[in-house]
Structure formats: C-alpha cells, structure tokens
Design an enzyme around this catalytic site. Structure first.
Site, PDB file in Angstrom:
ATOM      1  N   GLU A 178      -0.579  56.767  25.645  1.00 57.29           N
ATOM      2  CA  GLU A 178      -0.226  56.869  27.144  1.00 57.29           C
ATOM      3  C   GLU A 178       0.687  55.716  27.725  1.00 57.29           C
ATOM      4  O   GLU A 178       0.191  54.675  28.069  1.00 57.29           O
ATOM      5  CB  GLU A 178      -1.565  56.890  27.951  1.00 57.29           C
ATOM      6  N   TYR A 199      -3.220  64.576  23.091  1.00 58.13           N
ATOM      7  CA  TYR A 199      -3.983  63.949  21.938  1.00 58.13           C
ATOM      8  C   TYR A 199      -3.117  64.477  20.601  1.00 58.13           C
ATOM      9  O   TYR A 199      -3.176  65.749  20.118  1.00 58.13           O
ATOM     10  CB  TYR A 199      -5.586  64.489  21.685  1.00 58.13           C
ATOM     11  N   ASP A 212      -9.918  52.184  23.274  1.00 56.20           N
ATOM     12  CA  ASP A 212      -9.659  52.780  24.647  1.00 56.20           C
ATOM     13  C   ASP A 212      -8.920  51.442  25.461  1.00 56.20           C
ATOM     14  O   ASP A 212      -9.446  50.726  26.411  1.00 56.20           O
ATOM     15  CB  ASP A 212     -10.879  53.297  25.697  1.00 56.20           C
ATOM     16  N   HIS A 220      -7.707  58.267  36.352  1.00 52.64           N
ATOM     17  CA  HIS A 220      -6.699  59.249  36.210  1.00 52.64           C
ATOM     18  C   HIS A 220      -6.209  60.219  37.325  1.00 52.64           C
ATOM     19  O   HIS A 220      -6.330  61.196  37.444  1.00 52.64           O
ATOM     20  CB  HIS A 220      -6.934  60.029  35.038  1.00 52.64           C
ATOM     21  N   HIS A 226      -1.079  63.053  28.513  1.00 52.66           N
ATOM     22  CA  HIS A 226      -2.340  62.799  27.961  1.00 52.66           C
ATOM     23  C   HIS A 226      -2.502  63.590  26.817  1.00 52.66           C
ATOM     24  O   HIS A 226      -3.653  64.166  26.573  1.00 52.66           O
ATOM     25  CB  HIS A 226      -3.297  62.725  28.768  1.00 52.66           C
ATOM     26  N   ARG A 262      -7.738  53.406  35.301  1.00 50.07           N
ATOM     27  CA  ARG A 262      -8.738  52.995  36.302  1.00 50.07           C
ATOM     28  C   ARG A 262      -8.269  52.112  37.468  1.00 50.07           C
ATOM     29  O   ARG A 262      -7.267  51.392  37.207  1.00 50.07           O
ATOM     30  CB  ARG A 262      -9.797  52.214  35.569  1.00 50.07           C
TER      31      ARG A 262
END
Length: 336
Positions: A302, A184, A240, A111, A182, A86
C-alpha cells in the site's frame, strides 16, 4: 484479444450495474478492472509455466459486498480513500474546525470510514487497449470529510510490463487526502500460499504503533520488530506496518517467486509503503474459483502517506488545499 473487453459483472442491491473492463499489453499482461471500488479483479501474468492470476479477489459482486460485513474486511483490490490507513479516534482538525469522522475500526477510522471509496461506483471516462481512467466524486461531508473531492484513477500497462497507477484529485475546500491501492499479491497464483516467495524492502525504518495500530509519532528501526527486509527473506505470516521510503527513484519493495519465477518490484513517489499480510475470510466466503483464502494467501503493498498524518505534526502533510492538485504515481513492475 480485441482492443478492449467489457462485460457485465453484476448488479448492486440499489440497481447500479457493475462492469469488468480488461486492458492488456502486447506481452500478454492483463488487468481486469471493476467500476465498483475501482477494484483490480484479476492481474494475469504470462509466466513461462503458463498464465498466473497474481491477485486475490471474488467471482461475484455479491461477495465483494458481503466481504464488508466480515470482522476485518479484506478490501480486495480496491482503491482506498478518502484516507487510507487509520485516523486516531476518527478526529481531524482543519482550519480550527473539528471534524468527527465515521468510526469503523475499534474507536478509529480505517480506510476512509464505514463506506469508503472501495464501495463506490466509479465512472469510466476513458478506455483504451492498454489504459483505463475511472473517476469518482466524493461529496462534501461524505464520511464527514470536508470538501467535494474529484478523484481520477488511471491504470495503464506499458511495453515494459509495468502496471502504472496515476491518481489525481482536486477539492473545493481544504481537506485531507491519502489514497492507495489494496490488491493482495501472490506470484504463485491466488490458489497458493506465500511460502515459496521472498520479500525485499529497501527501508531501514518503520512507523512505531501502539496496541491499536495507531502511530505514536516516532520512527523506529525495522529490526526492532524483526522486520528488516533489506535482504530477501521469507514473508511473515502477520505484518501490518508502514515502512519509510527514503528514495522514491528506485524500487522500495521486491517480491520474487521460486516457483513461478515471476519477479515484482514496487516503485512509488509516496513517503511510506504499508505492508499487510493477514487478510482472512473467516470461513464465511470463498475466493475466485471457489478457493479458501486464508491469512497467508496474499500480501499488500500500500503506497501511501503515513497513517494518522493529520494528527501527527512531524509526519508528511496530507493536506490538500482548495483548488490545488493531489497527485500520486505508483508502478508495479513484472519480470517473467
């Protein structure tokens, strides 16, 4: 398999074709890469019990496109840019000039903005049996970032079962750059949840954030949020947060499955590792093979600079000077 495999994956609404390219090593580790978003669509690990696809994703390019309209887009497998994480209020100040970026996350930029690198067609410039290089040119003013940025991403797999990601970028103006990958991960396969896996993170501190996930400028002990993973622990259902990398010469994170017995370690030269669990398809889309992904289906590692670094004078600089080179190197190491 043949030295390289390329197949058509789909067509975007504007007519641009999307291809999937497969690279591998002699041990059977395979990486399936799309030229759309530089996306890792599959990562096949030849575990003792059989081949395991350890990343989440979609079967069609249409679903990757539709995912951008979800309340919280998952960015499955994509390269993120021009700035991952961000940026507070979407505001940058560079060389005494204010730049207002496009807003896409509450009142902030996340992003890369509304149409980040994850939605761009990359050009394949090199394709070998175990390596692929893709490039994208981000025009001056794209998402209101200054400078024309030339980005190169090289994925390779070596004989030590390492997936190595090598980023290189140059700009014709001073700008800010912070890219990441990114994907997962789920070492039991994308059809399962994370309940049989343990996480270790070699980091004592994390970045303190406010209620909108914007950094306050302070670092706090990871234990203050019960995120001390110095010893192996179950993966939380929601996280996060950015962990501070103190030693880039050794693994920052380890993920290990008690079920598949696959072990993954992350090594990066970046100052932080952002851990994210919580990707959600909100019942609107299905993942590969028609499976219903949920917020405990995968975990992101990340590797990147600190979020909002351009607005935080005490954070590591994300400034890329005109004509200088941005480099980043991250590896995912697999044992099976």
């Amino acid at each position: 398999m043949e030295k390289t495999q390329t197949s058509k994956f789909g067509v975007l609404a504007d007519g641009q074709e999307v291809f999937r390219h497969v690279i591998s090593n002699g041990s059977g580790l395979e990486l399936h890469v799309l030229n759309y978003g530089c996306i890792i669509n599959k990562l096949i690990v030849p575990a003792a019990s059989g081949k395991v696809d350890v990343v989440l994703g979609f079967d069609t390019v249409e679903d990757y496109v539709k995912a951008h309209s979800l309340p919280a887009p998952p960015y499955f497998g994509a390269v993120i840019g021009r700035y991952s994480g961000r940026i507070n209020k979407g505001h940058l100040k560079l060389n005494s000039i204010d730049h207002q970026l496009n807003i896409n996350n509450n009142s902030h930029t996340l992003h890369g903005g509304v149409t980040g690198f994850d939605q761009k067609i990359f050009r394949v410039t090199s394709l070998e049996e175990s390596a692929i290089t893709l490039e994208y040119v981000s025009r001056d003013g794209e998402e209101h970032f200054p400078g024309e940025l030339h980005l190169s991403v090289r994925y390779s797999i070596n004989d030590n079962n390492q997936v190595v990601i090598d980023y290189h970028a140059v700009s014709d103006k001073d700008t800010y750059v912070n890219v990441t990958q990114h994907s997962y991960f789920n070492l039991d396969g994308h059809k399962n949840d994370l309940s049989n896996q343990k996480l270790t993170i070699d980091a004592k501190n994390i970045i303190e954030i406010d209620q909108e996930n914007i950094p306050t400028g302070k670092l706090i002990p990871a234990g203050e949020k019960e995120f001390d993973f110095m010893n192996p622990r179950a993966i939380p259902h929601k996280i996060d947060d950015s962990f501070i990398v103190e030693n880039t010469q050794k693994p920052i994170a380890t993920l290990e499955s008690e079920q598949s017995h696959i072990k993954m370690t992350v090594i990066s030269d970046q100052p932080s590792l952002h851990i994210y669990v919580g990707g959600n398809l909100f019942g609107q889309l299905k993942g590969k093979d028609g499976f219903e992904y949920h917020d405990y289906s995968g975990i992101c590692f990340e590797s990147q600079n600190y979020p909002d670094a351009p607005n935080q004078p005490d954070f590591p600089s994300a400034l890329l000077r005109k004509g200088k080179s941005y480099r980043q190197l991250t590896s995912w190491n697999f044992e099976f």
